[in-house]
Design a protein around this motif. Structure first.
Motif, short mmCIF file in Angstrom:
data_model
loop_
_atom_site.label_atom_id
_atom_site.label_comp_id
_atom_site.label_asym_id
_atom_site.label_seq_id
_atom_site.Cartn_x
_atom_site.Cartn_y
_atom_site.Cartn_z
N LEU A 162 0.82 -1.21 0.00
CA LEU A 162 0.00 0.00 0.00
C LEU A 162 0.85 1.27 0.00
CD1 LEU A 162 -2.77 -1.07 2.55
CD2 LEU A 162 -3.05 -0.69 0.08
N LYS A 163 2.00 1.20 0.65
CA LYS A 163 2.87 2.37 0.77
C LYS A 163 3.92 2.44 -0.35
CE LYS A 163 2.51 2.25 5.82
NZ LYS A 163 3.24 2.05 7.09
N MET A 164 3.98 1.40 -1.16
CA MET A 164 5.04 1.31 -2.15
C MET A 164 4.80 2.25 -3.33
SD MET A 164 6.54 -2.19 -3.86
CE MET A 164 4.96 -2.54 -4.63
N GLU A 165 5.85 3.00 -3.67
CA GLU A 165 5.79 3.86 -4.84
C GLU A 165 6.43 3.11 -6.01
OE1 GLU A 165 7.70 7.47 -3.73
OE2 GLU A 165 6.18 8.00 -2.22
N SER A 166 6.67 3.77 -7.11
CA SER A 166 7.27 3.11 -8.27
C SER A 166 8.65 2.57 -7.90
CB SER A 166 7.39 4.08 -9.44
OG SER A 166 8.18 5.20 -9.06
N VAL A 167 8.91 1.34 -8.31
CA VAL A 167 10.16 0.67 -7.98
C VAL A 167 11.22 0.99 -9.03
CG1 VAL A 167 11.24 -1.55 -7.48
CG2 VAL A 167 8.82 -1.17 -6.92
N GLN A 168 12.39 1.39 -8.56
CA GLN A 168 13.46 1.73 -9.49
C GLN A 168 13.91 0.48 -10.26
OE1 GLN A 168 16.55 3.55 -7.17
NE2 GLN A 168 15.40 5.45 -6.86
N LYS A 169 14.38 0.73 -11.49
CA LYS A 169 14.75 -0.37 -12.37
C LYS A 169 15.88 -1.21 -11.79
CE LYS A 169 15.88 -1.53 -17.15
NZ LYS A 169 16.85 -2.55 -16.77
N ASP A 170 16.87 -0.59 -11.16
CA ASP A 170 17.98 -1.36 -10.62
C ASP A 170 17.54 -2.27 -9.49
OD1 ASP A 170 17.48 0.83 -9.02
OD2 ASP A 170 19.54 0.96 -8.30
N ASP A 189 15.76 -5.19 -11.18
CA ASP A 189 16.77 -6.06 -11.79
C ASP A 189 17.42 -6.96 -10.75
OD1 ASP A 189 16.22 -5.01 -14.25
OD2 ASP A 189 17.92 -3.63 -14.29
N LYS A 190 17.71 -6.38 -9.58
CA LYS A 190 18.34 -7.14 -8.52
C LYS A 190 17.42 -8.23 -8.00
CE LYS A 190 21.01 -6.62 -4.25
NZ LYS A 190 21.52 -5.66 -3.25
N VAL A 191 16.14 -7.89 -7.83
CA VAL A 191 15.17 -8.88 -7.37
C VAL A 191 15.03 -10.01 -8.40
CG1 VAL A 191 12.73 -9.28 -6.83
CG2 VAL A 191 13.88 -7.24 -5.94
N GLU A 192 14.95 -9.64 -9.68
CA GLU A 192 14.85 -10.64 -10.74
C GLU A 192 16.04 -11.58 -10.74
OE1 GLU A 192 13.57 -9.91 -14.75
OE2 GLU A 192 12.84 -7.93 -14.19
N GLN A 193 17.23 -11.00 -10.61
CA GLN A 193 18.45 -11.81 -10.61
C GLN A 193 18.46 -12.78 -9.44
OE1 GLN A 193 22.08 -9.58 -10.25
NE2 GLN A 193 23.37 -11.25 -10.98
N THR A 194 18.06 -12.30 -8.27
CA THR A 194 18.03 -13.16 -7.09
C THR A 194 17.03 -14.30 -7.27
OG1 THR A 194 18.60 -11.29 -5.66
CG2 THR A 194 17.62 -13.23 -4.60
#
Length: 352
Positions: free
Chosen positions: A180-188, A191-196
């Protein structure tokens, strides 16, 4: 086609026919294997080959000449031994990627490897949406709530809802608040979450789903008639007893139907054609016959026994086919959860 070449073009299989020595190259071994598999079992392999591979394989096949039973036996035993021996044949992501890089552009290889490393989907978030919710929830419950919030915000909403419902209640509520509090997530960050996820989750998920070579070989042996099965098992025991023992332990035979409970036998009887049943029981052990007879009405049992007597002598091949038919029916019922099949090996109980 290289997967079919067994020990490769550098290695040859020396056999004897009519007193002369003959060497089979990798493509020739592949050709023999495809001939042995026939159109029914070899069809899926043919369809996976490209035009050039089909031409090479067809050329080798057309020049093979006579293949004796002993040559075929030696080749299949070598194949089983190679597959079963640790380190002889090793197929994994690293070896596959190295092979592809030698023949394809790196961007194409990256795309292919991404597809085969995890569930279907054009990107990581589509792949995650195809992972069972309980599997995904079990992984995410050990991550930071903020990380889980990012993941759930990127996958399909219906899938995210099912995952949230499984997560521990307090943890799930914290994830909801972060979302609910999350704003737009930065690309980096993405990318880090995807890689993990790709390294720690998707690769491990695929590894856990990889089938053991002995299981695959046990299924192949299950489809042999009993004479062929005995021939290969005997030869394999001489070459690699450990592999032979593992395959035998994994095989499901007609005699294993004798370990079904009464409810399972009755369910199986409802799905089996009566003429196939009589033929299969004609070559069964007395204990297995009695188990089936005892789970039928007195009239049905008497009629079946009468039909079996009228059959007279039957060909072993026909009995094998009928028993294989019943085994496959049992496996289908087990896959649907209608019966449970147990090998009774130690304490293990297997649902096939």
């Amino acid at each position: 086609m290289s997967n079919l070449q067994l020990s490769g073009t550098a290695g040859v299989l020396t056999v004897s026919t009519d007193g002369t020595q003959r060497d089979l190259t990798g493509p020739e071994k592949a050709a023999v294997m495809m001939l042995a598999l026939g159109d029914r079992h070899g069809g899926p392999i043919w369809r996976s080959l490209d035009e050039i591979e089909i031409k090479h394989l067809s050329l080798a096949m057309s020049k093979l000449g006579p293949i004796t039973p002993q040559m075929l036996d030696d080749l299949l035993v070598e194949f089983v031994t190679k597959v079963s021996s640790s380190g002889a044949l090793m197929g994994n992501f690293d070896t596959t990627e190295r092979l592809l890089l030698s023949v394809l552009p790196s961007d194409k290889v990256n795309s292919i490897m991404e597809e085969i490393r995890g569930p279907a989907g054009r990107n990581m978030w589509e792949k995650l949406s195809n992972v069972q919710e309980n599997v995904l929830a079990n992984y995410l419950k050990n991550e930071y709530p903020q990380t889980v919030a990012v993941v759930l915000s990127k996958i399909k909403s219906d899938h995210a809802a099912r995952v949230l419902a499984i997560l521990p209640e307090e943890f799930a509520l914290e994830v909801v608040n972060r979302m609910l509090k999350m704003e737009s997530v930065q690309k980096d960050v993405l990318d880090k979450v995807e890689q993990t996820l790709r390294i720690e989750f998707m690769s491990n998920l695929t590894n856990t789903q990889r089938r053991d070579a002995h299981e695959i070989m046990a299924e192949i042996f299950n489809n042999f008639d009993r004479t062929t099965e005995a021939r290969f098992i005997t030869q394999l025991e001489e070459e690699n007893r450990d592999a032979a023992d593992r395959i035998k332990a994994l095989m499901f035979t007609f005699d294993d139907l004798g370990k079904l409970d009464s409810a399972a036998i009755q369910t199986l009887l409802r799905g089996v054609e009566k003429d196939k049943l009589g033929l299969a029981l004609k070559g069964a052990k007395e204990s297995v016959r009695e188990l089936f007879f005892s789970n039928m009405s007195a009239r049905a049992s008497a009629l079946l026994k009468e039909d079996m007597e009228q059959l007279g002598p039957v060909r072993l091949r026909d009995v094998d086919e009928a028993q294989s038919y019943m085994i496959n029916i049992a496996k289908d019922l087990a896959a649907k959860g209608e019966i449970m099949i147990s090998k009774n090996k130690g304490e293990d109980e297997l649902v096939l």
